[in-house]
Design a protein around this motif. Structure first.
Motif, mmCIF file in Angstrom:
data_model
loop_
_atom_site.group_PDB
_atom_site.id
_atom_site.type_symbol
_atom_site.label_atom_id
_atom_site.label_comp_id
_atom_site.label_asym_id
_atom_site.label_seq_id
_atom_site.Cartn_x
_atom_site.Cartn_y
_atom_site.Cartn_z
ATOM 1 N N SER A 1 -4.469 -20.057 -2.957
ATOM 2 C CA SER A 1 -4.791 -21.401 -3.433
ATOM 3 C C SER A 1 -5.878 -22.065 -2.587
ATOM 4 N N THR A 2 -6.342 -21.387 -1.540
ATOM 5 C CA THR A 2 -7.458 -21.893 -0.735
ATOM 6 C C THR A 2 -8.492 -20.778 -0.593
ATOM 7 N N PRO A 3 -9.779 -21.091 -0.729
ATOM 8 C CA PRO A 3 -10.821 -20.059 -0.740
ATOM 9 C C PRO A 3 -10.830 -19.126 0.476
ATOM 10 N N PRO A 4 -10.656 -19.609 1.726
ATOM 11 C CA PRO A 4 -10.743 -18.677 2.864
ATOM 12 C C PRO A 4 -9.677 -17.586 2.861
ATOM 13 N N ALA A 5 -8.556 -17.839 2.176
ATOM 14 C CA ALA A 5 -7.469 -16.868 2.194
ATOM 15 C C ALA A 5 -7.813 -15.589 1.449
ATOM 16 N N VAL A 6 -8.717 -15.670 0.477
ATOM 17 C CA VAL A 6 -9.035 -14.497 -0.361
ATOM 18 C C VAL A 6 -9.773 -13.416 0.432
ATOM 19 N N PRO A 7 -10.933 -13.709 1.037
ATOM 20 C CA PRO A 7 -11.625 -12.640 1.779
ATOM 21 C C PRO A 7 -10.820 -12.143 2.980
ATOM 22 N N ALA A 8 -10.048 -13.026 3.607
ATOM 23 C CA ALA A 8 -9.228 -12.603 4.743
ATOM 24 C C ALA A 8 -8.192 -11.576 4.303
ATOM 25 N N ALA A 9 -7.567 -11.818 3.157
ATOM 26 C CA ALA A 9 -6.560 -10.888 2.653
ATOM 27 C C ALA A 9 -7.189 -9.558 2.259
ATOM 28 N N VAL A 10 -8.312 -9.601 1.562
ATOM 29 C CA VAL A 10 -8.967 -8.368 1.118
ATOM 30 C C VAL A 10 -9.426 -7.541 2.320
ATOM 31 N N PRO B 1 -6.020 6.106 -4.984
ATOM 32 C CA PRO B 1 -6.906 5.021 -5.432
ATOM 33 C C PRO B 1 -6.161 3.689 -5.512
ATOM 34 N N LEU B 2 -6.902 2.625 -5.356
ATOM 35 C CA LEU B 2 -6.314 1.288 -5.404
ATOM 36 C C LEU B 2 -7.301 0.329 -6.043
ATOM 37 N N GLN B 3 -6.818 -0.452 -6.997
ATOM 38 C CA GLN B 3 -7.620 -1.500 -7.621
ATOM 39 C C GLN B 3 -7.073 -2.848 -7.174
ATOM 40 N N ILE B 4 -7.936 -3.671 -6.595
ATOM 41 C CA ILE B 4 -7.542 -4.988 -6.094
ATOM 42 C C ILE B 4 -8.206 -6.067 -6.941
ATOM 43 N N THR B 5 -7.408 -6.954 -7.493
ATOM 44 C CA THR B 5 -7.907 -8.122 -8.214
ATOM 45 C C THR B 5 -7.579 -9.357 -7.394
ATOM 46 N N THR B 6 -8.553 -10.197 -7.155
ATOM 47 C CA THR B 6 -8.314 -11.425 -6.401
ATOM 48 C C THR B 6 -8.336 -12.617 -7.338
ATOM 49 N N VAL B 7 -7.398 -13.544 -7.120
ATOM 50 C CA VAL B 7 -7.270 -14.725 -7.976
ATOM 51 C C VAL B 7 -7.131 -15.948 -7.089
ATOM 52 N N LEU B 8 -7.960 -16.943 -7.347
ATOM 53 C CA LEU B 8 -7.903 -18.200 -6.611
ATOM 54 C C LEU B 8 -7.506 -19.321 -7.561
ATOM 55 N N SER B 9 -6.460 -20.060 -7.196
ATOM 56 C CA SER B 9 -6.040 -21.219 -7.983
ATOM 57 C C SER B 9 -5.926 -22.421 -7.054
ATOM 58 N N GLN C 1 -8.099 -7.410 5.318
ATOM 59 C CA GLN C 1 -6.939 -6.759 5.926
ATOM 60 C C GLN C 1 -6.445 -5.593 5.078
ATOM 61 N N LEU C 2 -6.400 -5.800 3.773
ATOM 62 C CA LEU C 2 -5.967 -4.728 2.879
ATOM 63 C C LEU C 2 -6.876 -3.501 3.006
ATOM 64 N N GLU C 3 -8.169 -3.732 2.943
ATOM 65 C CA GLU C 3 -9.105 -2.614 2.987
ATOM 66 C C GLU C 3 -9.048 -1.878 4.322
ATOM 67 N N ALA C 4 -8.778 -2.618 5.409
ATOM 68 C CA ALA C 4 -8.670 -1.969 6.714
ATOM 69 C C ALA C 4 -7.434 -1.086 6.808
ATOM 70 N N LEU C 5 -6.374 -1.457 6.075
ATOM 71 C CA LEU C 5 -5.124 -0.700 6.135
ATOM 72 C C LEU C 5 -5.087 0.477 5.167
ATOM 73 N N VAL C 6 -5.941 0.466 4.151
ATOM 74 C CA VAL C 6 -5.899 1.521 3.123
ATOM 75 C C VAL C 6 -5.961 2.925 3.716
ATOM 76 N N PRO C 7 -6.944 3.248 4.583
ATOM 77 C CA PRO C 7 -7.005 4.623 5.101
ATOM 78 C C PRO C 7 -5.832 4.972 6.017
ATOM 79 N N LEU C 8 -5.213 3.973 6.615
ATOM 80 C CA LEU C 8 -4.099 4.225 7.530
ATOM 81 C C LEU C 8 -2.789 4.439 6.794
ATOM 82 N N VAL C 9 -2.609 3.733 5.690
ATOM 83 C CA VAL C 9 -1.326 3.745 4.991
ATOM 84 C C VAL C 9 -1.373 4.552 3.701
ATOM 85 N N LEU D 1 0.819 -1.211 0.000
ATOM 86 C CA LEU D 1 0.000 0.000 0.000
ATOM 87 C C LEU D 1 0.853 1.262 0.000
ATOM 88 N N ALA D 2 2.012 1.194 0.631
ATOM 89 C CA ALA D 2 2.903 2.350 0.671
ATOM 90 C C ALA D 2 3.737 2.474 -0.598
#
Length: 233
Positions: free
Chosen positions: A121-130, A145-153, A132-140, A109-110
């Protein structure tokens, strides 16, 4: 006063996370004396309970208290599922306590990136990561603007070896629009061995949580020494 070789505790929920964190710290924070604490029921019990219960939160706090009371000068939780417990722990102990991917998210973010991809590579990791990212955006990040793309394999989870894992992740990134990103963030420690191969395949910076955490703890615990060495390098 921080010792020349500070004691850093790593609390793990899975053995693979322990192995990867140790290897990463050996490269990025070789001065640290590592103390590994593994509770391999943490994830299973959270899944069985449908999430973190009060009992599970207290259990993690007891593990944190155990290492802090025994002299740990820094701590990393390598399991993202228990990251929220860190917020409570920081009100109880003064030593640096890091969530698994917090340092990676802050670095991204910085940085100069306006478009990032989060790969898992596991479904629960995607929303958990997003989350955390969204919570840090206003702080950092402030108003940038930021565009986040999530990919699950999930195929990457079945791949054998870093090269094959990187191939599966690259396929998913290209198919999911992640190839338009300026950087890729790995949402799981288990994907760290594929980082360099994935960066080469995608032609993009690839950030991993363990490396970012090791570097942040080194800077916090060694202070001016770490900063001066980074400047020289």
């Amino acid at each position: 006063m921080i010792e020349p070789r500070p004691l850093v505790a790593l609390i793990h929920a899975v053995p693979s996370g322990a192995r990867i964190a140790q290897q990463t710290f050996a490269r990025a924070f070789p001065e640290a004396r590592l103390w590994n604490v593994l509770d391999d029921r943490l994830l299973d019990d959270a899944r069985d309970a449908g999430g973190l219960t009060g009992s599970l939160r207290r259990r993690m706090l007891r593990l944190i208290g155990h290492v802090m009371d025994a002299g740990a000068q820094g701590l990393l939780l390598t399991c993202s599922s228990y990251g929220e417990v860190v917020d409570t722990a920081r009100t109880l102990w003064d030593a640096p306590i890091l969530k698994s991917d917090e340092a990676m998210f802050k670095a991204a973010l910085a940085g100069p990136y306006d478009r990032i991809a989060v790969a898992a590579s596991t479904p629960p990791a995607v929303p958990a990561a997003v989350a955390q990212l969204e919570a840090l955006v206003p702080l950092v990040r402030g108003g940038r603007p930021l565009q986040i793309t999530t990919v699950l394999s999930e195929a990457a989870a079945r791949a054998t070896g870093p090269a094959a894992t990187a191939d599966r992740l690259a396929d998913a990134l290209r198919a999911g629009g992640g190839d338009s990103a300026q950087a890729v963030l790995l949402a799981q420690y288990s994907l760290t061995p594929a980082r360099d191969a994935l960066a080469e395949l995608m032609g993009l910076p690839v950030l991993d949580g363990a490396g970012a955490a090791a570097r942040e703890l080194r800077a916090l615990l060694l202070g001016e020494r770490a900063a001066s060495e980074a400047a020289v390098s």
